[in-house]
Design an enzyme around this catalytic site. Sequence first.
Site, PDB file in Angstrom:
ATOM      1  CG  PHE A  89      42.764 -27.802   3.937  1.00  0.00           C
ATOM      2  CD1 PHE A  89      43.642 -28.538   4.651  1.00  0.00           C
ATOM      3  CD2 PHE A  89      42.332 -27.651   2.702  1.00  0.00           C
ATOM      4  CE1 PHE A  89      44.283 -29.339   3.521  1.00  0.00           C
ATOM      5  CE2 PHE A  89      42.734 -28.340   1.934  1.00  0.00           C
ATOM      6  CZ  PHE A  89      43.995 -29.412   2.089  1.00  0.00           C
ATOM      7  CD  GLN A  98      44.832 -19.883  16.842  1.00  0.00           C
ATOM      8  OE1 GLN A  98      45.648 -19.532  17.744  1.00  0.00           O
ATOM      9  NE2 GLN A  98      45.934 -19.451  15.523  1.00  0.00           N
ATOM     10  CG  HIS A 100      51.514 -15.938  15.199  1.00  0.00           C
ATOM     11  ND1 HIS A 100      52.718 -15.378  15.460  1.00  0.00           N
ATOM     12  CD2 HIS A 100      50.716 -14.986  15.201  1.00  0.00           C
ATOM     13  CE1 HIS A 100      52.632 -14.027  15.829  1.00  0.00           C
ATOM     14  NE2 HIS A 100      51.337 -13.524  15.300  1.00  0.00           N
ATOM     15  CD  GLU A 126      64.943  -3.134 -11.800  1.00  0.00           C
ATOM     16  OE1 GLU A 126      66.148  -3.506 -11.065  1.00  0.00           O
ATOM     17  OE2 GLU A 126      64.443  -2.208 -12.597  1.00  0.00           O
TER      18      GLU A 126
END
Length: 341
Positions: free
Chosen positions: A27, A88, A110, A233
Amino acid sequence: MDNLRIYLDKDINTGLIKSKKIAVIGFGSQGYGQSTCLKDSGCDVVLGLRLGGKSDVKAKDYGFKTMSIEDAVKWADIVQILIPDEIQADVYEKQIRPYLRKGQYLMFSHGFNIHYKKIVAPEGVNVIMVAPKGPGHTVRSEYLLGRGVPCLIAVESDPSGDAKEMALSYASAIGAGRAGIIETTFREETETDLFGEQAVICGGVSALIKTGFEVLVEAGYSPYMAYFEVLHEMKLLVDLINQGGLADMRYSISNTAEYGDMTRGPRVIGEQSRQAMKDLLKDIQSGAFADEFMTEMKSGCHKFNELRKANADHLIEKVGEEIRSSFKWNNDAKIIDRNKN
C-alpha cells in the site's frame, strides 16, 4: 517503426476484471493508487499486508479489507505485487510462491524481477504486467478527475489463454482505458524504464538542474533567482512538452529562448553525454545495474543513504522549500499526503 496500437475502454472487456478476486500486495504509492481505483471501479479487492503495520492502518482507513500476504494469495485469483523491487523476491519466495496455484494471475507494475529472473513463477501461473506511466498518486488523482494515466501491458506467461484480456481489463479499471494502453514486453518495459529514469527523467534532469543552479550561485547570482530559472520553470515547460511535444514548447517560448535552446543545448548534452547514456544502457541490458542495486539494498544501503542525505542537504532543496511554502496554490489539494497515502 512498428505500427502503434492504442487500446481504449471501447476496445476492452471492462467487466472481465470484476469476475476476479484481486489481492494487491503493498500500500505504497502504486498500491494506494491502484487499489483505490479498483475499488471505485467495482472490483473485489483486498490488501495483502503486514497486519498491524503502518500500511495496514492506512488501508483500513480507506475502508479496505486487509489480510496477511499468505492469506491474500490463497484467497485471490489475481495477485498484484506492488512492494519495492528490492524486497519482492524475498517476499515472493517466503509468502507468495508457496501458495500460488495453477490458473492464478501473477501481476507486476514493473518488469524488473521477472526480466532479471529474481522471481520465477511456477508453471501454470499466468504472468502479466500492468504498468502505469506515472506515480501511483497520479494514477489516483487522474482517476478522480475522470481521466487516466496511460499504461503499458505485457504478457510473460499465458497458460489460461486470456492473460492479455485480463491485463487490459485491469488497466481499464485503474483508469488507463480513458487515456491509452500500449502492449510491450517485460524486457522492453524494464530496460527502457530504467534507462529513462537514469539518463533523462530522474538522473539526467536532476543532475542538470543541480549543476545549473550551482553554476549560477557560484557566479554570484541569487539562489532564489537561480531556483526559479532552472527548477521552477521546468515544470511549466514540461507541461507544454507533455501536451504537444518539443514543438509546442518551442512555439510558446521566445525566439531568444528557442535559438538558445537549439544552438546551446547540444553543447551541454553532447557526444560525451551520448556516450555516457550508451554506457548506462549497457549496464541495464547486461544486468550489471540490477545486481549492483540489489547488492546495495541487501548490504545496508550505506551508499544509498549517503546520497539521499547529500541531496536532501543541497542548497537547492532549502531554497526551494522556502519559496514553495509561500505559494498558496502549492499548498492546496496536494496530490501526496504522506500521513494518508
